[in-house]
Design a protein around this motif. Structure first.
Motif, PDB file in Angstrom:
ATOM      1  N   MET A   1       0.842  -1.175   0.000  1.00 17.28           N
ATOM      2  CA  MET A   1       0.000   0.000   0.000  1.00 17.28           C
ATOM      3  C   MET A   1       0.891   1.244   0.000  1.00 17.28           C
ATOM      4  N   THR A   2       0.664   2.123  -0.925  1.00 17.54           N
ATOM      5  CA  THR A   2       1.404   3.381  -0.914  1.00 17.54           C
ATOM      6  C   THR A   2       0.451   4.500  -0.517  1.00 17.54           C
ATOM      7  N   ASN A   3       0.938   5.409   0.262  1.00 15.55           N
ATOM      8  CA  ASN A   3       0.111   6.477   0.796  1.00 15.55           C
ATOM      9  C   ASN A   3       0.883   7.777   0.836  1.00 15.55           C
ATOM     10  N   ASN A   4       0.176   8.857   0.992  1.00 10.00           N
ATOM     11  CA  ASN A   4       0.872  10.124   1.121  1.00 10.00           C
ATOM     12  C   ASN A   4       1.340  10.311   2.562  1.00 10.00           C
ATOM     13  N   LYS A   5       2.210  11.280   2.752  1.00  7.55           N
ATOM     14  CA  LYS A   5       2.827  11.497   4.060  1.00  7.55           C
ATOM     15  C   LYS A   5       1.786  11.779   5.143  1.00  7.55           C
ATOM     16  N   GLU A   6       0.745  12.522   4.792  1.00  7.10           N
ATOM     17  CA  GLU A   6      -0.299  12.841   5.767  1.00  7.10           C
ATOM     18  C   GLU A   6      -0.942  11.559   6.310  1.00  7.10           C
ATOM     19  N   GLN A   7      -1.204  10.602   5.423  1.00  5.55           N
ATOM     20  CA  GLN A   7      -1.809   9.334   5.847  1.00  5.55           C
ATOM     21  C   GLN A   7      -0.840   8.523   6.704  1.00  5.55           C
ATOM     22  N   ILE A   8       0.429   8.524   6.319  1.00  2.00           N
ATOM     23  CA  ILE A   8       1.430   7.764   7.080  1.00  2.00           C
ATOM     24  C   ILE A   8       1.563   8.350   8.485  1.00  2.00           C
ATOM     25  N   ILE A   9       1.613   9.663   8.580  1.00  2.00           N
ATOM     26  CA  ILE A   9       1.720  10.315   9.889  1.00  2.00           C
ATOM     27  C   ILE A   9       0.460  10.060  10.718  1.00  2.00           C
ATOM     28  N   ALA A  10      -0.706  10.153  10.103  1.00  4.21           N
ATOM     29  CA  ALA A  10      -1.960   9.892  10.819  1.00  4.21           C
ATOM     30  C   ALA A  10      -1.975   8.463  11.364  1.00  4.21           C
ATOM     31  N   GLY A  11      -1.601   7.506  10.536  1.00  5.41           N
ATOM     32  CA  GLY A  11      -1.553   6.107  10.965  1.00  5.41           C
ATOM     33  C   GLY A  11      -0.554   5.895  12.090  1.00  5.41           C
ATOM     34  N   THR A  12       0.605   6.525  11.959  1.00  8.67           N
ATOM     35  CA  THR A  12       1.641   6.400  12.988  1.00  8.67           C
ATOM     36  C   THR A  12       1.165   7.012  14.301  1.00  8.67           C
ATOM     37  N   CYS A  13       0.501   8.149  14.230  1.00 11.68           N
ATOM     38  CA  CYS A  13      -0.044   8.778  15.443  1.00 11.68           C
ATOM     39  C   CYS A  13      -1.051   7.860  16.136  1.00 11.68           C
ATOM     40  N   LEU A  14      -1.880   7.187  15.350  1.00 12.58           N
ATOM     41  CA  LEU A  14      -2.862   6.269  15.944  1.00 12.58           C
ATOM     42  C   LEU A  14      -2.169   5.075  16.596  1.00 12.58           C
ATOM     43  N   LEU A  15      -1.146   4.535  15.941  1.00 14.99           N
ATOM     44  CA  LEU A  15      -0.407   3.412  16.528  1.00 14.99           C
ATOM     45  C   LEU A  15       0.301   3.859  17.810  1.00 14.99           C
TER      46      LEU A  15
END
Length: 134
Positions: A1-15
């Protein structure tokens, strides 16, 4: 899955919010989050380090995880959301036991992502089985 930086940061914040739920962020939790975002978002280790640091600062400033969940909710397919919930359980169970506040945070994330309760329960079972936990 490739995503933009905003999505990666959002996911990382949730984790990170899962690992931070019990007020103790263990090194093994940080390590598994790094592995998860590297694998899940198909990014390199060095980028994962930067994302982790940036996400930690952002999470510490934020008042609610809803904003992060909304970003994923708007961009993920339903299957992506289920896969992501599995990742949250992986973070919670990395120390072989899940703190009740970690579980509460995962339920909150699941609710924000509109993941069905049955899929939440199945994700938990699958990760426990994957990690050989009872």
């Amino acid at each position: 899955m490739t995503n933009n930086k905003e999505q990666i940061i959002a996911g990382t914040c949730l984790l990170l919010s899962v690992s931070k739920a019990d007020d103790i962020i263990e090194n093994e939790e940080i390590q598994i989050i790094k592995e998860i975002i590297t694998d899940y978002f198909s990014i390199e280790n060095i980028i994962a380090e930067d994302i982790l640091n940036e996400s930690m600062k952002l999470l510490n400033k934020s008042t609610d995880i809803y904003e992060f969940g909304r970003i994923l909710n708007n961009n993920f397919t339903y299957q992506d959301k289920i896969d992501f919930i599995r990742c949250t359980f992986e973070v919670a169970f990395i120390d072989k036991k899940m703190h009740y506040l970690e579980e509460h945070t995962i339920k909150k994330i699941s609710s924000i992502l509109n993941v069905e309760h049955d899929d939440l329960i199945n994700s938990k079972k699958e990760i426990k089985q994957f990690l050989n936990l009872k």
